[in-house]
Design an enzyme around this catalytic site. Structure first.
Site, short mmCIF file in Angstrom:
data_model
loop_
_atom_site.label_atom_id
_atom_site.label_comp_id
_atom_site.label_asym_id
_atom_site.label_seq_id
_atom_site.Cartn_x
_atom_site.Cartn_y
_atom_site.Cartn_z
N TRP A 149 13.44 123.77 -16.43
CA TRP A 149 14.66 123.00 -16.21
C TRP A 149 14.58 122.15 -14.95
CZ3 TRP A 149 16.76 122.53 -20.54
CH2 TRP A 149 16.74 123.58 -21.47
N ASP A 191 21.22 123.68 -9.41
CA ASP A 191 21.53 124.00 -10.79
C ASP A 191 21.69 125.51 -10.88
OD1 ASP A 191 21.62 124.53 -13.49
OD2 ASP A 191 19.81 123.40 -14.00
N LYS A 218 26.36 130.61 -20.24
CA LYS A 218 25.64 131.82 -19.88
C LYS A 218 26.56 132.80 -19.15
CE LYS A 218 21.49 128.97 -19.52
NZ LYS A 218 20.83 129.36 -20.77
#
Length: 360
Positions: A102, A172, A196
């Site tokens: 990511w 992030d 999540k």
């Protein structure tokens, strides 16, 4: 109804109490005669949901008044582009620490906007660890430093963050926000896809220092401009109303448990069960992440051959475990044990791992 033992990496498990409350209110929210997804986003009822959600998040994470909370769409992936579009000023460089897939994607998108470089990376050791602080090479003209605090695919996590920086730290936190206390003032901007730890997919939380809002150029498309969303209280266009409502319910659930500090204690206990099963297996299970970089959210491990791996996944599925297959980058297994995954489910998995080892 029998519930699955859900270890999916995302969209992930939601608290049963949240699902039960949403079910109860589904047809008639607060006596409105409408479901939440039927409410106008300009209605009094939804504005109360929007405001309460921000207040709860601010309370739980102790967010200072100098920060703006935004509820956006497009997932964390859109933030890969919005961040450099809004914060990477002409003549500056965006610095990125690579710790997994990511962060690689975030860098890739930044390079489409302007100048971006790698400040540190653990790619050479298959992303098994988090770089040391002294390995971060911050450029003199850096606009910001970007990190990914938890790496779902490789099972690593930052346990201490870069501090004393001369530039804003951008993080992030899609897969570990709300799992432990934060010092918000250490960050210029935090962003997280909800699916999540915060709720269902559809809404992305952005926490940004108000000083950074000044970097957003008026020439940006309105939907990609942080200032526009801040000025409209995240209601510039029709928001993902149902996702924001679920986010509110999840935050209420966290508050009922005693807050983020209590969740951190629980998360450490859950992760400890699985890492103990790995470490005490005499090499039968091999953890991917180095011990000092292990994630409390995603536990990754492998077995010595494909036959054992296939057998483990088959027996696990027969037992009711869902989502344990590892990402193709690592192989093996990944148990995602976010906030909403009950301790009892993790305990059952740890016992299954011990039983499987004894039988093989």
């Amino acid at each position: 109804m029998k519930r699955a033992f859900n270890f999916n990496a995302g969209p992930a498990a939601l608290p049963e109490a949240v699902l039960a409350k949403a079910e109860k209110e589904m047809m008639n929210y607060q006596g409105s005669g409408m479901a939440v997804m039927e409410l106008s986003h300009r209605s009094k009822e939804f504005e109360e949901i929007n405001d309460r959600t921000k207040k709860l998040l601010s309370k739980l994470l102790d967010i200072p008044a100098e920060y703006e909370i935004l509820f956006l769409q497009g997932g964390a992936s859109l933030q890969f582009s919005m961040i450099p579009m809004n914060l990477l000023e002409s003549g500056s460089t965006a610095d990125y620490v690579l710790t997994g897939t990511w962060s690689e994607k975030a860098l890739e998108e930044a390079l489409k906007i302007g100048k971006a470089e790698v400040a540190a990376s653990s790619k050479e050791n298959s992303y098994k660890s988090i770089p040391n602080m002294n390995e971060i090479n911050l450029k003199d003209d850096a606009a910001y430093l970007h990190i990914t605090t938890n790496n779902t695919i490789f099972g690593t996590q930052w346990h201490s963050i870069p501090d004393g920086l001369s530039v804003p730290l951008i993080a992030d936190m899609s897969s570990d926000i709300l799992s432990r206390p934060l010092t918000i003032s250490s960050y210029g901007l935090i962003y997280a896809g909800a699916q999540k730890n915060l709720g269902p997919s559809g809404v992305t939380v952005v926490i940004i220092h108000k000083e950074l809002l000044k970097r957003s150029s008026k020439s940006l498309p309105s939907m990609l401009n942080y200032q526009v969303h801040a000025a409209s209280k995240s209601l510039y266009n029709t928001p993902p109303t149902l996702s924001v409502y679920f986010l509110m319910l999840v935050l209420e659930w966290v508050e009922s448990l005693g807050g983020v500090t209590e969740l951190e204690k629980l998360n450490k206990k859950k992760a400890g069960l699985l890492y103990d099963a790995i470490d005490n297996s005499a090499g039968f299970y091999q953890g991917h992440a180095e011990k000092d970089s292990r994630s409390l959210m995603n536990v990754t491990f492998t077995l010595e051959n494909d036959d054992l791996t296939a057998s483990f996944l088959h027996e696990a599925a027969e037992t009711g475990f869902i989502g344990l297959a590892g990402h193709r980058s690592v192989g093996g297994f990944r148990a995602s044990i976010y906030n909403a995954v009950p301790f009892e489910h993790v305990e059952k998995l740890a016992n299954f791992m011990k039983s499987f080892r004894q039988r093989n």
